[in-house]
Design an enzyme around this catalytic site. Structure first.
Site, PDB file in Angstrom:
ATOM      1  N   LYS A  13       7.938  63.758  91.787  1.00 25.83           N
ATOM      2  CA  LYS A  13       6.544  64.255  91.748  1.00 25.83           C
ATOM      3  C   LYS A  13       5.908  64.213  93.134  1.00 25.83           C
ATOM      4  O   LYS A  13       5.288  65.180  93.569  1.00 25.83           O
ATOM      5  CB  LYS A  13       5.692  63.409  90.767  1.00 25.83           C
ATOM      6  CG  LYS A  13       6.204  63.418  89.333  1.00 25.83           C
ATOM      7  CD  LYS A  13       5.307  62.641  88.400  1.00 25.83           C
ATOM      8  CE  LYS A  13       5.239  61.148  88.702  1.00 25.83           C
ATOM      9  NZ  LYS A  13       6.520  60.427  88.479  1.00 25.83           N
ATOM     10  N   ARG A  88      -1.708  59.645  82.180  1.00 29.99           N
ATOM     11  CA  ARG A  88      -0.485  58.927  81.849  1.00 29.99           C
ATOM     12  C   ARG A  88      -0.487  58.385  80.430  1.00 29.99           C
ATOM     13  O   ARG A  88       0.476  57.743  80.017  1.00 29.99           O
ATOM     14  CB  ARG A  88      -0.385  57.756  82.808  1.00 29.99           C
ATOM     15  CG  ARG A  88       0.937  57.694  83.499  1.00 29.99           C
ATOM     16  CD  ARG A  88       0.836  56.596  84.496  1.00 29.99           C
ATOM     17  NE  ARG A  88       2.086  56.314  85.080  1.00 29.99           N
ATOM     18  CZ  ARG A  88       2.413  56.692  86.308  1.00 29.99           C
ATOM     19  NH1 ARG A  88       1.588  57.387  87.031  1.00 29.99           N
ATOM     20  NH2 ARG A  88       3.575  56.336  86.776  1.00 29.99           N
ATOM     21  N   ARG A 127      14.938  54.730  97.499  1.00 29.19           N
ATOM     22  CA  ARG A 127      13.723  55.339  98.075  1.00 29.19           C
ATOM     23  C   ARG A 127      13.100  54.473  99.174  1.00 29.19           C
ATOM     24  O   ARG A 127      12.985  53.270  99.055  1.00 29.19           O
ATOM     25  CB  ARG A 127      12.683  55.555  96.977  1.00 29.19           C
ATOM     26  CG  ARG A 127      11.326  55.956  97.558  1.00 29.19           C
ATOM     27  CD  ARG A 127      10.364  56.454  96.550  1.00 29.19           C
ATOM     28  NE  ARG A 127      10.021  55.478  95.532  1.00 29.19           N
ATOM     29  CZ  ARG A 127       9.244  55.757  94.496  1.00 29.19           C
ATOM     30  NH1 ARG A 127       8.760  56.960  94.341  1.00 29.19           N
ATOM     31  NH2 ARG A 127       8.978  54.828  93.614  1.00 29.19           N
ATOM     32  N   ARG A 170       9.377  50.059  97.526  1.00 30.70           N
ATOM     33  CA  ARG A 170       8.343  49.644  96.585  1.00 30.70           C
ATOM     34  C   ARG A 170       8.811  48.497  95.686  1.00 30.70           C
ATOM     35  O   ARG A 170       9.967  48.439  95.288  1.00 30.70           O
ATOM     36  CB  ARG A 170       7.927  50.851  95.722  1.00 30.70           C
ATOM     37  CG  ARG A 170       6.819  51.657  96.388  1.00 30.70           C
ATOM     38  CD  ARG A 170       6.514  52.934  95.709  1.00 30.70           C
ATOM     39  NE  ARG A 170       6.374  52.861  94.255  1.00 30.70           N
ATOM     40  CZ  ARG A 170       6.053  53.903  93.499  1.00 30.70           C
ATOM     41  NH1 ARG A 170       5.842  55.078  94.063  1.00 30.70           N
ATOM     42  NH2 ARG A 170       5.947  53.786  92.191  1.00 30.70           N
ATOM     43  N   ARG A 181       9.835  51.209  83.355  1.00 30.58           N
ATOM     44  CA  ARG A 181       8.901  52.324  83.644  1.00 30.58           C
ATOM     45  C   ARG A 181       9.323  53.588  82.891  1.00 30.58           C
ATOM     46  O   ARG A 181       8.480  54.350  82.413  1.00 30.58           O
ATOM     47  CB  ARG A 181       8.846  52.581  85.152  1.00 30.58           C
ATOM     48  CG  ARG A 181       8.062  51.513  85.912  1.00 30.58           C
ATOM     49  CD  ARG A 181       8.429  51.484  87.389  1.00 30.58           C
ATOM     50  NE  ARG A 181       8.079  52.678  88.106  1.00 30.58           N
ATOM     51  CZ  ARG A 181       8.643  53.057  89.256  1.00 30.58           C
ATOM     52  NH1 ARG A 181       9.580  52.299  89.803  1.00 30.58           N
ATOM     53  NH2 ARG A 181       8.253  54.143  89.862  1.00 30.58           N
TER      54      ARG A 181
END
Ligand code: AP5
Ligand code: MG
Length: 223
Positions: A13, A88, A127, A170, A181
């Site tokens: 995203k 969300r 990431r 993160r 998640r």
């Protein structure tokens, strides 16, 4: 143009938002980025949400609704926005519809990116994010570079905290938390997409392939 981009964690995203905001001239509003900025600056908002975000759970609907309402009322977004990470939950989707009806706005496209869980775990474990420009990249290819610098803006240090590296991983990008998640997305966020689909055009986008290939699919539905 007003756009919402949705999809499981790590599906791309943020990556795609940067491309869309460049091509469409809309303002990127990432609720995750706003919350992480609050944590970094040590604000009251940041203290409230730190534990929740680290565990991969959702921040309360009340707090998120207030935050987005405030952001959408600011001047810089009056010519168009792209919401990333909001809504969300069903409650947030319903609240957003009400909020937009009240100010006479609509959503032109709801984009729902899709990718299998194993691909998502692979992407998120690798990431890296830049504290200076907020761009994301993948660790592959950067691990051997010393000192590490952001491949997008060139920053080496966090501009707010000199001495701290600009690039970081993160706290919620650990395998257990990623899987949690994903579960939260399936249970709580898919109903938000269905609620938006009752009112606005929704496009399911295949998130596999290179970022450029995914970007071309998005460009073809946005026109
Ligand atoms: P948020 O920041 O929104 O995170 P998320 O939805 O979990 O998604 P991510 O940012 O992890 O992934 P992404 O889809 O943006 O992927 P990216 O482009 O980075 O939310 C974080 C937390 O904040 C939530 O868990 C919650 O606690 C809280 N929160 C936020 N909004 C909330 C709300 N409305 N209500 C309640 N709580 C809220 O890409 C991932 C990686 O893949 C990168 O390394 C990238 O380089 C790579 N990549 C991207 N595209 C490709 C590709 N095509 N091929 C290969 N690699 C790719
Ligand atoms: Mg993101």
């Amino acid at each position: 143009m007003n756009i919402v981009i949705m999809g499981p964690p790590g599906v791309g995203k943020g990556t795609q938002s940067h491309a869309v905001t460049d091509s469409k001239g809309v303002v990127h509003i990432s609720t995750g980025d706003i919350l992480r900025m609050g944590i970094r600056s040590g604000s009251e908002l940041g203290r409230k949400v730190y534990d929740i975000m680290t565990a991969g759970d959702l921040v309360s609907d009340d707090l998120m609704m207030e935050l987005v309402k405030d952001r959408l009322s600011q001047d810089d977004v009056k010519d168009g926005w792209l919401l990333d990470g909001f809504p969300r939950t069903y409650v947030q989707a319903d609240g957003l519809i009400g909020m937009l009806d009240e100010i006479g706005q609509k959503i032109d496209a709801v984009l729902v990116l899709q990718a299998p869980a194993e691909e998502i775990v692979r992407r998120l474990e690798g990431r890296i994010t830049c504290r200076s420009c907020n761009e994301v990249a993948n660790l592959t290819g950067f691990a051997a570079v010393q000192p590490r610098f952001c491949p997008f803006c060139g920053a080496k240090e966090d501009p707010k905290r000199p001495g701290k590296p600009a690039l970081y991983q993160r706290a919620d990008d650990k395998e257990d938390t990623i899987r949690h998640r994903l579960e939260v997305f399936r249970k709580r966020t898919l109903p938000a997409a269905w609620r938006l689909e009752e009112r606005y055009p929704l496009y399911e986008i295949d998130g596999l392939g290179t970022p450029e290939e995914v970007g071309a699919r998005i460009a073809s539905v946005l026109g």
